[in-house]
Design an enzyme around this catalytic site. Sequence first.
Site: not given
Lengths: 428, 428
Positions: B14, B138, B207, B304
């Site tokens: 993706t 972000i 993260k 995404g």
Amino acid sequence: MTQPLRLGIAGLGTVGVGVVKIVRQKADLLSARVGREVQITAVSARSRDKDRGVSLSGYAWEDDAVALARRDDVDVFVELMGGSEGAAREATEAALAAGKHVVTANKALLAHHGQSLAVLAEDNKAQLRFEAAVAGGIPVIKALSEGLAGNEIKQIVGVMNGTCNYILTRMENAGLTYDEAFAEADGLGYLEADPELDVGGIDAGHKLSILAAIAFGTQVNFDAVELEGIGCVAIEDIRHAADMGYKIKLLGVSRMTGRGLEQRMAPCLVPASSPLGQLEGGTNMVVIDGDQVGQIVLRGAGAGEGPTASAVMGDILDIARGIDLPVFGQPANELKKANGTQGATPAPYYLRMRLLDKPGALAKIATALGEAGISIHRMRQYDHDGETAPVLIVTHKCTRSDLKTALGAMEATGVMVGDPVALRIEEV
Amino acid sequence: MTQPLRLGIAGLGTVGVGVVKIVRQKADLLSARVGREVQITAVSARSRDKDRGVSLSGYAWEDDAVALARRDDVDVFVELMGGSEGAAREATEAALAAGKHVVTANKALLAHHGQSLAVLAEDNKAQLRFEAAVAGGIPVIKALSEGLAGNEIKQIVGVMNGTCNYILTRMENAGLTYDEAFAEADGLGYLEADPELDVGGIDAGHKLSILAAIAFGTQVNFDAVELEGIGCVAIEDIRHAADMGYKIKLLGVSRMTGRGLEQRMAPCLVPASSPLGQLEGGTNMVVIDGDQVGQIVLRGAGAGEGPTASAVMGDILDIARGIDLPVFGQPANELKKANGTQGATPAPYYLRMRLLDKPGALAKIATALGEAGISIHRMRQYDHDGETAPVLIVTHKCTRSDLKTALGAMEATGVMVGDPVALRIEEV
């Protein structure tokens, strides 16, 4: 380790002092991060003798900011005087003409002379940076011009004047009238010397015009910002908005449309549950819509010593690291001129007015709207006070110019008492 | 205009396809912004023949990512394969060793090998960038390492796994059980192949460890992250939390304390009215506290195609512009080693348990807490179901280790049925 970066700071108010403190107190942290020393070599301000709570020993003093800007031992001229003309402008131009980098917090200067300053900077291979000019400590210019550079920006929306948001929040939460909340903000020292800069939306409009230039690759065009202040907002509007699930915010909106560059700074209704609707007090928020990233929300303190000094330091440290970017994210001579949209972008409106309590009054208003091509989404009439009755109307989408026509026709019916309030509704 | 920047992209899922699309469709916008062309010269993926909905014509194909990473016509190796070992690691190391820049979205790789990769990159004067590895679209790494570089960072708090936030939000809003919400997220394709990476907090922990390194100038230390998944959260917890004005979020918290570097990723209660409490669905949020700037909140899509590709492009465009930064914001060989805090940072806790419905049960629990030095802020017992009664306790601040002692003693009383739930309360 390379040569130290030498700063000349003009303006030693709150923000200037904040920058001096950081440079003095964080020398090790800063040089670890940028790989070189950051030093202050010279400063300038109106009064040399004022006690500012920070030592200026070891820094040369200049009475004249222009002389400071031209000093051989200054690599970066830090302009913290403010004002779009006079010393701030002259000194900034002198620094750039001499090939020195400039870091400024001056939104008025950028809004009025951004394009010519950018050309001057780029012609002289100097950097001109102004993160602190928009939304205080929020690194929004960096996010927009660097982090989101892979996006076509669709829209920028934001609350960028903490004082106005403070006044509106106090009206809402404490039930104060506009005048009471204004007086309170004034007492707390939140207002500019000319309060119209805040409550008239001018300061926030400056900021919006700067962001729009970066977002849409256009020349800064502050004159095309449609400006409206918060003085028209009454406590009833805040209550009615709340009843319908909205809050009232001084909202900046900028989009590139087929009709031109839309830039509006005006009090608007926004959904109470949205991030913007939930924003209280003096905080700022910028919401960026990119075609790839979707919606990015940035929130933080919009003013004050620490936050503004943080943004100034961010720019200084970028320069120390050798980061070199066009002033508005693209070379200034490639920025397009963009016209405003002259109120041609449709939106729903909230209207509040007082009507004479006599038969047919409401029908006349409805007719005036209908004849201007505006259809009514919701209408509510409240109890009359003997002579007049408050009426609320929410329209379907219409343009500002159609609304203006309708407001003229409503006025002409003679059934309306006083001026109506018309606030745009933004579903952001 | 300088030479084009040539990309080699490994991994055409993706995100990889998203990057290809942006480079193909936005060529003019990108070159206007960075002053040079951005081109793809070669790609690599598992299957050459798969239809990916985007043309790969004009790009060389490599079956082997390591060969791609070493190609002479590749300036930037874009690693979008994933996984902390195997091809992703080998190819990244090969690229850096060859002095090529690397842009990656691979949080596992950075969490496990960040330090050695940073040293390798800096030794070879190559850039290693990974904005897409943390919080999707972000631009948080840029904000932290550049925009806020003038701040001493006090604390990083965030919701960094959209899937967990989706599950918790669905439990809350739709009244689903954990298993139902999990199944729904699975059906929507939100879960990683190994769901434990999501619901066990591992992905979010990766993260957090990356952000902590940048924030505190320390070597990435994922092993020191105290990890707890959301599997223990029941619908009752969400309801009880709501009654008390809280929401439950899988929250990452990192602070530098006198006891060491605190890094925790665990379900926590946060005030319902705070920005984190208001965060719904798959969105991510990072809250940064700096000593100058105060609190900065960044919010956006955490995953995404578009958002992740946006972050990858941001890094690529920085490299195209010649922006050159140490991998973790300071030279890798200057990053300090930091130990974990081993649960020594005190906080209030929410405890839920079932007690046998017999005299003295509650007293025994209260005694166990008291003997561990933990005092009770609130306690509530609900109607029993015949045999057991649910009991809620909110403690005053205590350490995780004291709590562990208390939980052991509570277990030993024999009045508790099943395992208690213990969730930290974070007033952020």
